[in-house]
Scaffold this motif. Structure first.
Motif, PDB file in Angstrom:
ATOM      1  N   THR A 276      79.250  10.586  -5.227  1.00 51.37           N
ATOM      2  CA  THR A 276      80.636  10.999  -4.992  1.00 51.37           C
ATOM      3  C   THR A 276      80.956  12.233  -5.839  1.00 51.37           C
ATOM      4  O   THR A 276      80.254  12.544  -6.804  1.00 51.37           O
ATOM      5  CB  THR A 276      81.634   9.888  -5.352  1.00 51.37           C
TER       6      THR A 276
ATOM      7  N   ASP B 191      83.425  12.435  -7.805  1.00 53.09           N
ATOM      8  CA  ASP B 191      83.727  11.917  -9.152  1.00 53.09           C
ATOM      9  C   ASP B 191      82.452  11.792  -9.980  1.00 53.09           C
ATOM     10  O   ASP B 191      82.427  12.172 -11.157  1.00 53.09           O
ATOM     11  CB  ASP B 191      84.404  10.544  -9.056  1.00 53.09           C
TER      12      ASP B 191
ATOM     13  N   TYR C 273      81.043  15.216 -10.931  1.00 53.69           N
ATOM     14  CA  TYR C 273      81.823  15.814 -12.015  1.00 53.69           C
ATOM     15  C   TYR C 273      81.248  15.384 -13.373  1.00 53.69           C
ATOM     16  O   TYR C 273      81.105  16.208 -14.286  1.00 53.69           O
ATOM     17  CB  TYR C 273      83.279  15.381 -11.885  1.00 53.69           C
TER      18      TYR C 273
ATOM     19  N   PHE D 161      84.272  20.846  -8.971  1.00 53.69           N
ATOM     20  CA  PHE D 161      84.421  19.414  -8.695  1.00 53.69           C
ATOM     21  C   PHE D 161      85.727  18.884  -9.266  1.00 53.69           C
ATOM     22  O   PHE D 161      86.322  17.953  -8.723  1.00 53.69           O
ATOM     23  CB  PHE D 161      83.218  18.629  -9.249  1.00 53.69           C
TER      24      PHE D 161
ATOM     25  N   ARG E 267      88.664  16.815  -7.266  1.00 57.64           N
ATOM     26  CA  ARG E 267      89.254  15.568  -7.771  1.00 57.64           C
ATOM     27  C   ARG E 267      90.774  15.687  -7.852  1.00 57.64           C
ATOM     28  O   ARG E 267      91.505  14.755  -7.526  1.00 57.64           O
ATOM     29  CB  ARG E 267      88.681  15.240  -9.157  1.00 57.64           C
TER      30      ARG E 267
ATOM     31  N   GLY F 115      87.962  12.910  -4.811  1.00 49.99           N
ATOM     32  CA  GLY F 115      86.874  12.460  -5.669  1.00 49.99           C
ATOM     33  C   GLY F 115      86.012  11.372  -5.061  1.00 49.99           C
ATOM     34  O   GLY F 115      84.868  11.176  -5.467  1.00 49.99           O
TER      35      GLY F 115
END
Length: 199
Positions: free
Chosen positions: A132, A134, A137, A150, A154, A159
Motif C-alpha cells: 500500500t 502507507d 511511505y 507518497f 496519503r 494511503g
C-alpha cells in the motif's frame, strides 16, 4: 447557450475581485486518469522513476549491469517478454468478449525471474507494486522525493491503494484525488484556485 439573452450567458462578468491573489486555475474532474493498465499511482506521480533508480543502485544490480530501464514494465529489459509487463495475457474469444488470464511465464509478477533477485528492504520490484501507499511511505522513509510523493497521496486519503494498482480500476473519486495529489506535487507553493467538476 446562444439563445439566452446576452446578460444571462454563463461566464459573463463585469468585474472579478481577488484574481490578483491567485497564480492559476486548475480543473479537477472525475474522468479516468489513464486507459493503460500499466498506469498506477506511482507512475502518475512520477514516483516510479525514483523507485527504479533505487533498485538499479542496489549492489547486485550494479554487479549485473542493471539500469533503471530493467525495472520498468513499459520497455524491454527486465519485464516479462511474454506478457510485456502486464502480468496478464489477453485472449481474443472472437465472438465473445476478450478475457484476461494470468501470465504463466512470470506468474503475474510482470518481471523476469532474475530481476526479482534484486530487493530493497526485503521487497523485490514485483512485491513492491503490491504494497500500500502507507507501507511504501514507511519503506522509503529516508528518501525525500518518495516521502513527499507518497505523503501527498496519503494526505488526500489514498494511503490504502496499492502502489501498482491499475488506474483503470480506480473509482471516479479516487481518480480525482490522484489528480489533486499530482497538482499538489507539481505546483507546490503556488496559489491555485481549484475547480471541481461535481454532480
Amino acid at each position: 447557450h446562444p439563445e439566452l439573452p446576452q446578460k444571462e450567458k454563463p461566464g459573463l462578468y463585469d468585474r472579478i475581485y481577488g484574481a490578483s491573489h491567485i497564480s492559476g486555475v486548475t480543473l479537477l474532474d472525475q474522468n479516468p486518469i489513464g486507459k493503460s493498465s500499466r498506469s498506477n499511482p506511482a507512475t502518475y506521480l512520477k514516483a516510479w522513476d525514483e523507485i527504479r533508480r533505487i533498485y538499479a543502485h542496489q549492489v547486485l544490480s550494479i554487479r549485473r549491469g542493471y539500469t533503471p530501464q530493467y525495472f520498468s514494465f513499459n520497455v524491454d529489459g527486465g519485464r516479462c517478454p511474454v506478457c510485456k509487463g502486464e502480468g496478464e495475457i489477453n485472449l481474443d474469444m472472437h465472438f465473445m468478449a476478450e478475457i484476461r488470464v494470468p501470465c504463466e511465464e512470470c506468474q503475474s509478477r510482470r518481471f523476469k525471474r532474475e530481476i526479482l533477485d534484486i530487493t530493497y528492504r526485503g521487497k523485490d520490484i514485483s512485491r513492491l507494486l503490491q504494497v500500500t501507499i502507507d507501507e511504501a511511505y514507511g519503506l522509503f522513509r529516508d528518501n525525500a522525493i518518495l516521502v513527499r510523493k507518497f505523503g501527498i497521496l496519503r494526505d488526500v486519503g489514498l494511503g490504502y491503494l496499492q502502489v501498482g494498482q491499475s488506474s483503470t480500476t480506480l473509482s471516479g473519486g479516487e481518480s480525482q484525488r490522484l489528480k489533486i495529489a499530482a497538482v499538489l506535487d507539481a505546483k507546490q507553493g503556488e496559489r491555485l484556485l481549484y475547480l471541481f467538476d461535481e454532480p
